[in-house]
Motif scaffolding. Structure first.
Motif, PDB file in Angstrom:
ATOM      1  N   GLY A 205       0.746  -1.185  -0.110  1.00  0.00           N
ATOM      2  CA  GLY A 205       0.060  -0.181  -0.156  1.00  0.00           C
ATOM      3  C   GLY A 205       0.694   1.178  -0.030  1.00  0.00           C
ATOM      4  N   VAL A 206       0.239   2.403  -0.210  1.00  0.00           N
ATOM      5  CA  VAL A 206       0.929   3.645  -0.334  1.00  0.00           C
ATOM      6  C   VAL A 206       0.932   4.565   0.931  1.00  0.00           C
ATOM      7  CG1 VAL A 206       0.548   3.604  -2.759  1.00  0.00           C
ATOM      8  CG2 VAL A 206      -1.021   4.930  -1.077  1.00  0.00           C
ATOM      9  N   ALA A 207       0.292   3.891   1.709  1.00  0.00           N
ATOM     10  CA  ALA A 207       0.063   4.620   3.169  1.00  0.00           C
ATOM     11  C   ALA A 207       1.301   4.380   3.984  1.00  0.00           C
ATOM     12  CB  ALA A 207      -1.348   4.418   3.747  1.00  0.00           C
ATOM     13  N   PRO A 225     -15.511  13.307   8.266  1.00  0.00           N
ATOM     14  CA  PRO A 225     -15.912  12.220   7.625  1.00  0.00           C
ATOM     15  C   PRO A 225     -14.803  11.913   6.461  1.00  0.00           C
ATOM     16  CG  PRO A 225     -17.659  13.572   7.793  1.00  0.00           C
ATOM     17  CD  PRO A 225     -16.510  14.511   8.300  1.00  0.00           C
ATOM     18  N   LEU A 226     -14.643  10.752   5.887  1.00  0.00           N
ATOM     19  CA  LEU A 226     -13.719  10.483   4.810  1.00  0.00           C
ATOM     20  C   LEU A 226     -14.102  11.264   3.609  1.00  0.00           C
ATOM     21  CD1 LEU A 226     -13.430   6.432   5.398  1.00  0.00           C
ATOM     22  CD2 LEU A 226     -12.078   8.288   6.293  1.00  0.00           C
ATOM     23  N   GLN A 235      -7.247  18.859  -2.757  1.00  0.00           N
ATOM     24  CA  GLN A 235      -6.708  20.067  -2.814  1.00  0.00           C
ATOM     25  C   GLN A 235      -4.926  20.153  -2.932  1.00  0.00           C
ATOM     26  OE1 GLN A 235      -7.895  22.232   0.613  1.00  0.00           O
ATOM     27  NE2 GLN A 235      -9.856  22.314   0.003  1.00  0.00           N
ATOM     28  N   TYR A 236      -4.346  18.773  -2.441  1.00  0.00           N
ATOM     29  CA  TYR A 236      -3.001  18.875  -2.595  1.00  0.00           C
ATOM     30  C   TYR A 236      -2.528  17.867  -3.844  1.00  0.00           C
ATOM     31  CZ  TYR A 236      -2.904  20.048   2.272  1.00  0.00           C
ATOM     32  OH  TYR A 236      -2.805  20.734   3.675  1.00  0.00           O
ATOM     33  N   GLY A 237      -3.509  17.621  -4.728  1.00  0.00           N
ATOM     34  CA  GLY A 237      -3.369  16.709  -5.971  1.00  0.00           C
ATOM     35  C   GLY A 237      -3.294  15.353  -5.848  1.00  0.00           C
ATOM     36  N   ILE A 238      -4.055  14.964  -4.396  1.00  0.00           N
ATOM     37  CA  ILE A 238      -3.700  13.438  -4.404  1.00  0.00           C
ATOM     38  C   ILE A 238      -5.272  12.738  -4.363  1.00  0.00           C
ATOM     39  CG2 ILE A 238      -2.977  11.564  -2.574  1.00  0.00           C
ATOM     40  CD1 ILE A 238      -0.716  13.314  -3.878  1.00  0.00           C
ATOM     41  N   GLU A 239      -5.314  11.819  -5.155  1.00  0.00           N
ATOM     42  CA  GLU A 239      -6.464  11.194  -5.321  1.00  0.00           C
ATOM     43  C   GLU A 239      -6.701   9.910  -4.524  1.00  0.00           C
ATOM     44  OE1 GLU A 239      -9.199  11.952  -7.190  1.00  0.00           O
ATOM     45  OE2 GLU A 239      -8.191  13.444  -8.324  1.00  0.00           O
ATOM     46  N   LEU A 240      -7.362  10.204  -3.256  1.00  0.00           N
ATOM     47  CA  LEU A 240      -7.441   9.163  -2.508  1.00  0.00           C
ATOM     48  C   LEU A 240      -9.193   9.085  -2.298  1.00  0.00           C
ATOM     49  CD1 LEU A 240      -4.882   9.463   0.397  1.00  0.00           C
ATOM     50  CD2 LEU A 240      -5.203   7.697  -1.222  1.00  0.00           C
TER      51      LEU A 240
END
Length: 272
Positions: A205-207, A225-226, A235-240
């Motif tokens: 995983g990437v976490a 919430p998630l 906002q930081y350009g990360i798709e999670l």
């Protein structure tokens, strides 16, 4: 129409006709008066109903106004339960027994107090600090009267707190591989040596632990919430996606189960 005695006819038939006509006129006037009386009674009834409704509306208005005043007093008034003038109910001073002509001089009382100026608490000393010196220009460091260089006599210091947004960085783990060149030339079975992958809560995983703790703390401690954390990471350009973070939370709960069991046993061993 007024009829004079001289205008009355002499024969009986004419008198009967005249009396009948007068009787009919009186009947019409009486019925007209009865209708007018009924109309007046109806108007009086309507006015009475209007007065009753006005009284009801006025009573409701006074009730609502009183409730509004009580609400205003409860929200913005003093918290004391003592009503204005309540102390006067049990005030049995000697002034009631004195004569009305006596003059009582009012007592004056001077109250002095010291106003405390609010003082801001100093910021923690362990925070990183950046010093910014705002100085005058070199040309202004000379006296305008005698052209003598000015000397520094002191300084004023003020503090401001700056917020640095969270930063994301990528930890790239590189594991070099090693092999024997001599075995490769002799076409012998070559053994490749490589350091094992460091242990991770979520393999492949990437976490990292810091990212997992941020997601869990935001969800359970700060009620974030998630789906809101998903928009924050965008906002930081990360798709999670929230599905991915939800899977992380479930896997972390399984990984932290031994710690939970240990804390539970310690808790049950306590006397209270």
């Amino acid at each position: 129409m007024k009829i004079l005695p001289d205008d009355l006819p002499n024969d009986i038939e004419s008198l009967k006709a005249l009396l009948l006509e007068q009787s009919l006129l009186l009947g019409e006037k009486e019925s007209s008066l009865i209708e007018q009386e009924k109309a007046l009674i109806e108007q009086e009834r309507v006015l009475t109903e209007k007065d009753t409704k006005i009284a009801e509306w006025e009573s409701k208005y006074q009730l609502i106004l009183e409730q509004w005043r009580l609400a205003q007093q409860k929200q913005f008034g003093k918290s004391s339960e003592v009503s204005p003038g309540q102390g006067e109910l049990f005030d049995e001073s000697d002034s009631d027994s004195q004569d009305g002509d006596s003059v009582v001089e009012p007592d004056t009382q001077t109250v002095s107090y010291t106003r405390t100026k609010p003082k801001r608490k100093s910021l923690p000393k362990d925070l990183p600090r950046e010093t910014v010196v705002v100085d005058i220009s070199e040309s202004d460091k000379t006296c305008s009267c005698c052209q003598t260089p000015l000397h520094r006599i002191g300084e004023d210091t003020s503090e401001k707190l700056e917020f640095l947004p969270a930063q994301l960085k990528v930890i790239e783990t590189v594991r070099p591989k090693y092999a024997c060149r001599q075995c490769e030339k002799a076409e012998v079975k070559t053994t490749i040596k490589q350091s094992p992958m460091p242990p991770s809560i979520i393999p492949k995983g990437v976490a990292t632990p810091s990212l997992l703790s941020q997601v869990i703390t935001g969800k359970f401690q700060y009620s974030l919430p998630l789906y809101r954390q998903e928009s924050m990471f965008k906002q930081y350009g990360i798709e999670l996606s929230r599905q991915t973070m939800s899977d992380w939370v479930q896997k972390c709960s399984i990984a932290l189960q031994p710690l939970y069991g240990r804390l539970h046993r310690i808790l049950l061993e306590q006397p209270v």
